[in-house]
Design a protein around this motif. Structure first.
Motif, short mmCIF file in Angstrom:
data_model
loop_
_atom_site.label_atom_id
_atom_site.label_comp_id
_atom_site.label_asym_id
_atom_site.label_seq_id
_atom_site.Cartn_x
_atom_site.Cartn_y
_atom_site.Cartn_z
N UNK A 32 0.83 -1.20 0.00
CA UNK A 32 0.00 0.00 0.00
C UNK A 32 0.87 1.26 0.00
N UNK A 33 1.91 1.26 0.84
CA UNK A 33 2.77 2.45 0.93
C UNK A 33 3.47 2.73 -0.39
N UNK A 34 4.02 1.71 -1.02
CA UNK A 34 4.76 1.91 -2.28
C UNK A 34 3.82 2.36 -3.39
N UNK A 35 2.62 1.82 -3.44
CA UNK A 35 1.64 2.25 -4.45
C UNK A 35 1.30 3.73 -4.27
N UNK A 36 1.13 4.15 -3.03
CA UNK A 36 0.83 5.56 -2.76
C UNK A 36 2.06 6.44 -3.01
N UNK A 58 1.69 -3.68 -9.16
CA UNK A 58 0.91 -4.85 -8.72
C UNK A 58 1.75 -5.74 -7.82
N UNK A 59 1.08 -6.51 -6.98
CA UNK A 59 1.75 -7.43 -6.07
C UNK A 59 1.32 -8.86 -6.36
N UNK A 100 4.51 -11.35 -2.63
CA UNK A 100 4.42 -9.88 -2.60
C UNK A 100 5.52 -9.21 -3.42
N UNK A 101 5.95 -9.86 -4.51
CA UNK A 101 6.81 -9.18 -5.48
C UNK A 101 6.05 -7.98 -6.04
N UNK A 102 6.74 -6.87 -6.24
CA UNK A 102 6.11 -5.70 -6.86
C UNK A 102 6.61 -5.57 -8.29
#
Length: 280
Positions: A125-129, A139-140, A152-154
């Motif tokens: 959530x933090x990285x997306x924001x 995406x994760x 939970x790879x991004x």
């Protein structure tokens, strides 16, 4: 975009920036720092903490990597290519760290009451924001042909730029992410592709090691067409953490935290010596 995860919403953050300490700053020190901070945050001595760190030309192996049948040859290859080699104390497999990779740890309290997946979801959530102004395509999910693959790879458009791990100590949890900011994701992946080729060869192993395809990994700059530096992302993180909480303290380790750090650091050194000595 989903709302910011509730774990991130706190009225104060401690911010510790160790992203510019240079090549002498060891990855073992980082793991000891996160352990000490987990104990402190877990006991409510410290508020929720965000710590930034960079390590130069370091390969962090997972415990299963140390069991590869020809691991001595694999480590020799990495060292020949100028990399320091350490074994981590959190989950996962080998990752590449260098001065184009920024690491972020969030240290949360109440780990015994919080589902482990919440820690991962909070970081996603933090990285997306954090990068919402640049992309809504983060995406994760597991990128199976990456190094250190995990749920939970991004990634953006199927190319991985970050991986997340988590370590719980006492009543605190350290959720750690590496972000490939600049440089070549494929080159980093190629290094570990050759490492596994040398260290595993054609042997059958109980553990399933990744079949790495360098084309499924990239840096953020490669994916977004940007020219971000590690320092730019550091500034973004500081601003976002301040935006979330409105209050930041920047205290270094104090009192009992220093004692915990030294004990954990000594433990990490001995543990690594024990693991790596067996491979001599």
């Amino acid at each position: 975009m989903k709302q910011l995860h509730s774990l991130l919403k706190t009225n104060a953050y401690r911010f510790i920036d160790q992203s510019n300490l240079g090549p002498s700053f060891s990855a073992l020190q980082s793991f000891a720092m996160d352990d000490a901070l987990s104990m402190s945050v877990g006991e409510r001595i410290s508020p929720t903490t965000a710590r930034l760190w960079v390590h130069h030309d370091t390969i962090v192996l997972g415990i299963p990597d140390a069991r590869l049948p020809y691991i001595k040859d694999g480590i020799h290859y990495l060292k020949e290519n100028g990399y320091d080699v350490v074994v981590r104390n959190s989950g996962g497999l080998a990752v590449v760290l260098d001065d184009g990779v920024l690491n972020l740890s969030f240290i949360f309290p109440d780990s015994k009451q919080v589902n482990i997946h919440d820690g991962y979801e909070a970081m996603v959530s933090f990285i997306q924001h954090l990068f919402a102004d640049l992309t809504n395509g983060i995406e994760a999910y597991e990128i199976t042909q990456s190094y250190c693959p995990g749920t939970y790879d991004l990634s953006i458009n199927g190319k991985k730029f970050a991986g997340i791990s988590q370590r719980r100590v006492k009543n605190g949890s350290a959720v750690q992410i590496y972000l490939d900011v600049s440089g070549s994701g494929a080159e980093r992946a190629n290094l570990l592709k050759h490492f596994y080729k040398i260290a595993k060869r054609e042997e059958e192993t109980r553990f399933s090691y990744p079949e790495i395809n360098p084309e499924v990994m990239a840096s953020m700059n490669e994916l977004l067409g940007t020219s971000l530096r590690v320092a730019d992302v550091r500034d973004r993180i500081l601003m976002k953490v301040h935006e979330i909480s409105g209050y930041i303290v920047t205290n270094p380790l104090e009192g009992e935290e220093i004692e915990w750090f030294h004990k954990r650091f000594e433990h990490m050194i001995k543990r690594n010596e024990k693991v790596l000595e067996k491979l001599e």
